[in-house]
Scaffold this active site. Structure first.
Site, PDB file in Angstrom:
ATOM      1  N   GLU A 139     -18.557  24.121   1.769  1.00 18.12           N
ATOM      2  CA  GLU A 139     -18.905  25.093   2.807  1.00 18.12           C
ATOM      3  C   GLU A 139     -19.628  24.411   3.953  1.00 18.12           C
ATOM      4  OE1 GLU A 139     -19.583  29.352   0.558  1.00 18.12           O
ATOM      5  OE2 GLU A 139     -21.205  28.443   1.723  1.00 18.12           O
ATOM      6  N   HIS A 144      -1.017   4.511  -0.609  1.00 20.08           N
ATOM      7  CA  HIS A 144      -1.991   5.468  -0.090  1.00 20.08           C
ATOM      8  C   HIS A 144      -1.583   6.919  -0.246  1.00 20.08           C
ATOM      9  CE1 HIS A 144      -5.172   2.968   1.314  1.00 20.08           C
ATOM     10  NE2 HIS A 144      -4.375   2.214   2.033  1.00 20.08           N
ATOM     11  N   ARG A 158     -14.286  -5.020   8.810  1.00 23.56           N
ATOM     12  CA  ARG A 158     -14.244  -4.136   7.647  1.00 23.56           C
ATOM     13  C   ARG A 158     -15.602  -4.055   6.951  1.00 23.56           C
ATOM     14  NH1 ARG A 158      -8.826  -2.870   5.757  1.00 23.56           N
ATOM     15  NH2 ARG A 158      -7.343  -4.439   6.465  1.00 23.56           N
ATOM     16  N   HIS A 194      -2.775  -4.593   2.342  1.00 21.00           N
ATOM     17  CA  HIS A 194      -4.101  -4.296   2.917  1.00 21.00           C
ATOM     18  C   HIS A 194      -4.100  -3.955   4.402  1.00 21.00           C
ATOM     19  CE1 HIS A 194      -8.408  -4.142   2.646  1.00 21.00           C
ATOM     20  NE2 HIS A 194      -8.658  -5.282   3.244  1.00 21.00           N
ATOM     21  N   HIS A 253      -3.935  -8.091  -3.435  1.00 21.82           N
ATOM     22  CA  HIS A 253      -4.009  -7.031  -2.427  1.00 21.82           C
ATOM     23  C   HIS A 253      -4.548  -7.484  -1.074  1.00 21.82           C
ATOM     24  CE1 HIS A 253      -4.392  -3.076  -0.635  1.00 21.82           C
ATOM     25  NE2 HIS A 253      -5.634  -3.395  -0.315  1.00 21.82           N
ATOM     26  N   ASN A 299      -8.509  -2.458  -2.774  1.00 23.63           N
ATOM     27  CA  ASN A 299      -9.893  -2.095  -2.469  1.00 23.63           C
ATOM     28  C   ASN A 299     -10.126  -0.582  -2.547  1.00 23.63           C
ATOM     29  OD1 ASN A 299      -8.283  -2.169   0.012  1.00 23.63           O
ATOM     30  ND2 ASN A 299     -10.157  -1.622   1.074  1.00 23.63           N
ATOM     31  N   HIS A 300      -9.049   0.194  -2.519  1.00 20.61           N
ATOM     32  CA  HIS A 300      -9.217   1.636  -2.671  1.00 20.61           C
ATOM     33  C   HIS A 300      -9.206   2.085  -4.124  1.00 20.61           C
ATOM     34  CE1 HIS A 300      -9.279   3.472   1.413  1.00 20.61           C
ATOM     35  NE2 HIS A 300      -8.889   2.251   1.730  1.00 20.61           N
ATOM     36  N   ASP A 335      -5.923   7.444  -1.939  1.00 24.18           N
ATOM     37  CA  ASP A 335      -6.725   7.750  -0.744  1.00 24.18           C
ATOM     38  C   ASP A 335      -5.853   7.990   0.475  1.00 24.18           C
ATOM     39  OD1 ASP A 335      -9.639   5.705  -1.488  1.00 24.18           O
ATOM     40  OD2 ASP A 335      -9.359   7.880  -1.623  1.00 24.18           O
ATOM     41  N   ARG A 336      -6.316   8.845   1.335  1.00 28.84           N
ATOM     42  CA  ARG A 336      -5.674   9.208   2.599  1.00 28.84           C
ATOM     43  C   ARG A 336      -4.483  10.149   2.426  1.00 28.84           C
ATOM     44  NH1 ARG A 336      -8.043   5.937   6.527  1.00 28.84           N
ATOM     45  NH2 ARG A 336      -8.731   3.907   5.814  1.00 28.84           N
ATOM     46  N   ASP A 361       0.819  -1.216   0.000  1.00 27.86           N
ATOM     47  CA  ASP A 361       0.000   0.000   0.000  1.00 27.86           C
ATOM     48  C   ASP A 361       0.851   1.263   0.000  1.00 27.86           C
ATOM     49  OD1 ASP A 361      -2.959  -0.796   1.970  1.00 27.86           O
ATOM     50  OD2 ASP A 361      -1.723  -2.106   0.723  1.00 27.86           O
ATOM     51  N   ASP A 412      -3.966  -0.248  -3.547  1.00 25.88           N
ATOM     52  CA  ASP A 412      -4.130   0.869  -2.621  1.00 25.88           C
ATOM     53  C   ASP A 412      -3.101   1.962  -2.871  1.00 25.88           C
ATOM     54  OD1 ASP A 412      -5.665  -0.317   0.491  1.00 25.88           O
ATOM     55  OD2 ASP A 412      -6.365  -0.260  -1.570  1.00 25.88           O
ATOM     56  N   SER A 468     -20.193  19.028  -9.198  1.00 27.09           N
ATOM     57  CA  SER A 468     -20.058  20.480  -9.234  1.00 27.09           C
ATOM     58  C   SER A 468     -19.769  21.058  -7.861  1.00 27.09           C
ATOM     59  CB  SER A 468     -21.359  21.111  -9.767  1.00 27.09           C
ATOM     60  OG  SER A 468     -22.406  20.774  -8.874  1.00 27.09           O
TER      61      SER A 468
END
Lengths: 621, 187
Positions: A601, A181, A346, A373, A292, A240-241, A211-212, A179, A208, A554
């Protein structure tokens, strides 16, 4: 002689002093280790609980499951059903040719002022190396080149098999990374220590990538460019990501939209296709399986190699047998007991035992399973009698100093050799005490936020142990109540000293305790306190649902969409929220007063002082 | 008297809970066992200060040998079965909670392996500081810690130096070091 006696006495003293110091110091180190272990447990349990939430959100919004899985108190109106089914409808009308037209980069011009890297196609290894340098220097690749690179990648992936077969002939050593990430620093460190990918230096990247961390896209662009240059020597396995639904929650979608405001949506859509086309596994010398997540008792590689992988979702709410097998490959974790059970922690994939490993490996005539993983403190870990090896390449994953990263080098003897590292020079300079302290503070902050989010539930739970309403409960009861509400499986009694200050005769004043947790309340103008708390508790889910609904990416959703989102969430939570309250809320959140709500916002209202730990967008410092 | 018994039971119960909590931190698989190599950490985290030898004794004598009885059947010349009980050791590597709890309870109730008070620590450093300089040189401390008593491994030595030593002067100002470590105790 007298002095002989005195001398031996003197000699003894330094030895005894040394013994004392050693004894004292080792005790100290043990206490630090205990704290480090607790901190680790905190991060891991919050991480997995988060993933589970994510899956539940997915379960809510998938149409066939709604009737079965939700207890809806109100019937969602037709317009809402249409909205949801529109989001998830696979647009089979479009052929690849149509998609290629949509993704075309040719009309995008690169301005003369652009100082980033220029790519030419077919891409060369010096292009790829240039890209690495450019990203090291924090440059951004122009969207034209991004789309071009991704387009080429998509075309290549479509002709790759589900399971790649590679060999270590010609005494080639293969490098296997786990991973990443979005931790670009770690990838750069691996390249620095090990060399760039080439035909002499083949690599397997085990999922992976995104993400993060904050440089997920840059990592992808680097990996894809080397894949294009050396298609036989660079192998990417899907994690999985590598899933657009997961990306909505864990930061990648936001990263891309933030970096590419004009073309971000297109890039994300193309990436969605690329992810679905990523191969699922790699086999080395017909002996070592690399994928993975892991396996299950139904893993059959021959069957898997014949599946149409791009049409098969791996996100854990489709429960068809075949997709369950693919889901297992990306989501499962090993366990020490025999058997194969669903992975409740998980919420996807399974837990598989050593007996399953033996059976699956033997059935396929394999000797070793390499997977990723799960974050490991040393970057790697064996289990199941050294038949399963976990490799994790994102150092400092939970926090600076939390863990090392590692990669594997493997030659024709198929014996794995490990190289460990820790990005961030500051980490190496930290003493054990400082790095434990820092990681611990970070974990405790994350934990305190969770406590705040569950305040009313916790107070009710405490009150059950305090029938006479004295405002006091015992520490034992405190620990029970904490676990009952939060369900994190944490050692509350051990953590107690970090979370609870003074007690009166072993009794805790719980109202006072909450006040002293000293978290700054989120800054909003919303008056309805319990509504606020509910929103805060579920803000990650809320954000995910908003982003799902915001189909054109958007960043804005209409009042009606906002209302429908709330209705869906509140039905899942089985709380009553009146239409009026929601309307008032919508109006008060419309900061721009233009009839639509800006998701960013809105989520700003839930940023606490001290960082976005629950958002997990990378280094919180 | 009944009250005393109750309070004694309550104390033991509290002790059991403490032990359980510390054990659970290292019970990665939630199956009530921990790796034997983590026992030292668990015992120390419960406030005990054993040295390595004492730790080894606790583990070897009281924790690792699990006896199982196996019956071996053999026929003798007359065709009669003989059975023999053999004591077998279970594979080591894992300690079960049922085994750990009584041992550890005893350790805590008997207050074995008492903590070392701060002033005693200071005295120990002062013994090594033969010239009474108020600090120790890097080589001095390293020599003592890696050659005397129950020697440190290189890793332990490096870690202690990173915490204790002033990196510019390569000196260990032990008075500060001791106070810092003592203050660090969250209990």
């Amino acid at each position: 002689m007298g002095c002989g006696f005195a001398k031996s006495d003197k000699l003894k003293k330094p030895m005894r002093a040394a013994l004392l110091i050693q004894r004292w110091y080792r005790q100290y180190v043990a206490r630090l280790e205990m704290r480090r272990r607790c901190t680790w447990n905190i991060f891991q349990s919050i991480e997995y609980a988060g993933e589970q939430d994510q899956i539940k959100v997915g379960q809510q919004t998938h149409i066939p499951s709604i009737a079965g899985k939700l207890h809806i108190h109100m019937t969602p109106c037709d317009s809402f059903r249409n909205l949801i089914s529109h989001i998830f409808r696979e647009n089979n009308i479009c052929r690849n040719v149509d998609w290629e037209r949509y993704f075309c980069y040719k009309s995008i011009e690169v301005p003369k002022l652009y100082s980033g890297p220029h790519l030419s196609f077919p891409i060369t290894c010096s292009n790829a190396a240039e890209l690495v340098e450019a990203f090291k220097n924090k440059q951004q690749l122009h969207s034209r080149y991004v789309l071009q690179l991704l387009g080429e990648t998509w075309r290549l992936l479509r002709i790759l098999p589900n399971i790649s077969q590679i060999s270590t002939c010609h005494s080639k050593e293969i490098t296997i990374c786990g991973d990443l990430h979005g931790h670009l620093e770690d990838l750069l460190l691996v390249f620095y220590k090990n060399g760039l990918p080439s035909s002499e230096k083949p690599y397997v990247f085990n999922g992976d990538f995104v993400d993060r961390g904050k440089d997920s896209l840059e990592i992808l662009l680097i990996l894809f460019s080397f894949l294009l240059v050396y298609p036989n020597d660079v192998h990417l396995n899907r994690g999985n990501h590598e899933d657009h639904i997961v990306n909505l929650r864990y930061g990648f979608t936001k990263e891309v939209l933030g970096k590419y405001r004009l073309h971000g949506k297109k890039i994300l859509k193309l990436l969605q296709k690329i992810f679905s086309w990523l191969p699922l596994a790699t086999v080395i010398d017909n002996k070592v399986l690399v994928l993975h997540g892991g396996i299950s008792d139904t893993t059959d590689l021959h069957l898997i190699s014949r599946v149409d992988r791009h049409k098969t979702s791996v996100t854990p709410w489709l429960t068809l047998t075949l997709t369950q097998t693919l889901e297992n490959m990306l989501w499962s974790d090993p366990m020490p007991q025999d058997g194969c059970v669903p992975n409740e922690v998980r919420g996807g994939g399974c837990y598989w035992g050593p007996d399953v490993t033996e059976e699956v490996l033997q059935r396929h005539n394999l000797t070793l399973l390499i997977r990723s993983h799960e974050c490991k403190q040393e970057g790697y870990e064996f289990c199941h009698n050294r038949r399963v090896l976990t490799i994790f390449s994102a150092s400092n994953y939970y926090e600076v100093g939390s863990n090392r990263g590692a990669y594997i080098r493997m030659g024709p003897d198929l014996v794995p050799h490990f190289i460990q590292y820790q990005a961030n020079r500051a980490t190496r300079a930290l003493t054990l005490r400082q790095s434990v302290g820092r990681t611990e503070r970070s974990a405790l902050r994350a934990l305190r936020e969770k406590l705040f989010a569950h305040k009313s539930d916790l107070i009710s739970s405490f009150q059950e142990y305090d029938p006479e309403n004295t405002g006091l409960i015992s520490l034992g009861h405190w620990a029970c109540a904490m676990e009952a509400v939060l369900r994190l499986g944490l050692p509350w009694r051990v953590l107690r000293t970090q979370l609870v200050g003074d007690t009166l005769d072993g009794m805790l004043d719980y109202h006072l305790w909450f006040r002293e947790l000293a978290i700054t309340e989120p800054n909003t103008e919303l008056s309805n306190a319990s509504l606020l708390e509910t929103m805060y508790k579920h803000h990650s889910n809320l954000e995910t649902i908003f982003r799902i609904i915001d189909t054109d990416n958007s960043g804005l959703i209409s009042f009606e969409e906002f209302r429908q989102t709330w209705k869906l969430l509140s039905s899942h939570l089985q709380t009553e929220i009146s239409d009026e309250a929601i309307s008032d809320l919508a109006v008060s959140i419309d900061f721009n007063k233009d009839g639509s709500i800006d998701i960013n916002e809105f989520m700003e209202a839930f940023r606490l002082v001290g960082g976005d730990l629950l958002q997990n967008e990378g280094d919180p410092h | 008297m009944a009250e005393d018994k109750e309070s004694a039971e309550a104390i033991v119960s509290e002790v059991h809970k403490k032990i359980r909590a510390a054990f659970d931190v290292f019970d990665h698989e939630f199956n009530k066992t921990v790796d034997v190599r983590e026992i030292g950490t668990i015992i120390r985290s419960l406030g005990c200060f054993p040295n390595e030898g004492e730790l080894h004794d606790v583990i070897a004598e009281r924790l690792t040998v699990n006896r199982a009885y196996v019956h071996e059947h053999r026929e003798d010349n007359n065709g009669t079965y003989l059975t023999k009980q053999i004591e077998e050791e279970e594979p080591t590597g894992y300690i079960r909670f049922e085994k750990f709890l009584p041992t550890m309870t005893k350790v805590l109730m008997e207050r074995k392996f008492r903590p070392i008070p701060e002033d005693l620590m200071l005295q120990a450093f002062e013994v090594l500081d033969k010239q009474k300089k108020g600090h120790l040189e890097l080589e001095e401390l390293t020599k003592y810690m890696t050659q005397e008593g129950e020697p440190f491994t290189q890793e332990e030595m490096e870690e202690m130096l990173s915490a204790a030593m002033d990196p510019d002067k390569n000196l260990i100002f032990y008075k500060d070091f001791v106070s810092m470590m003592t203050v660090d105790d969250p209990r």
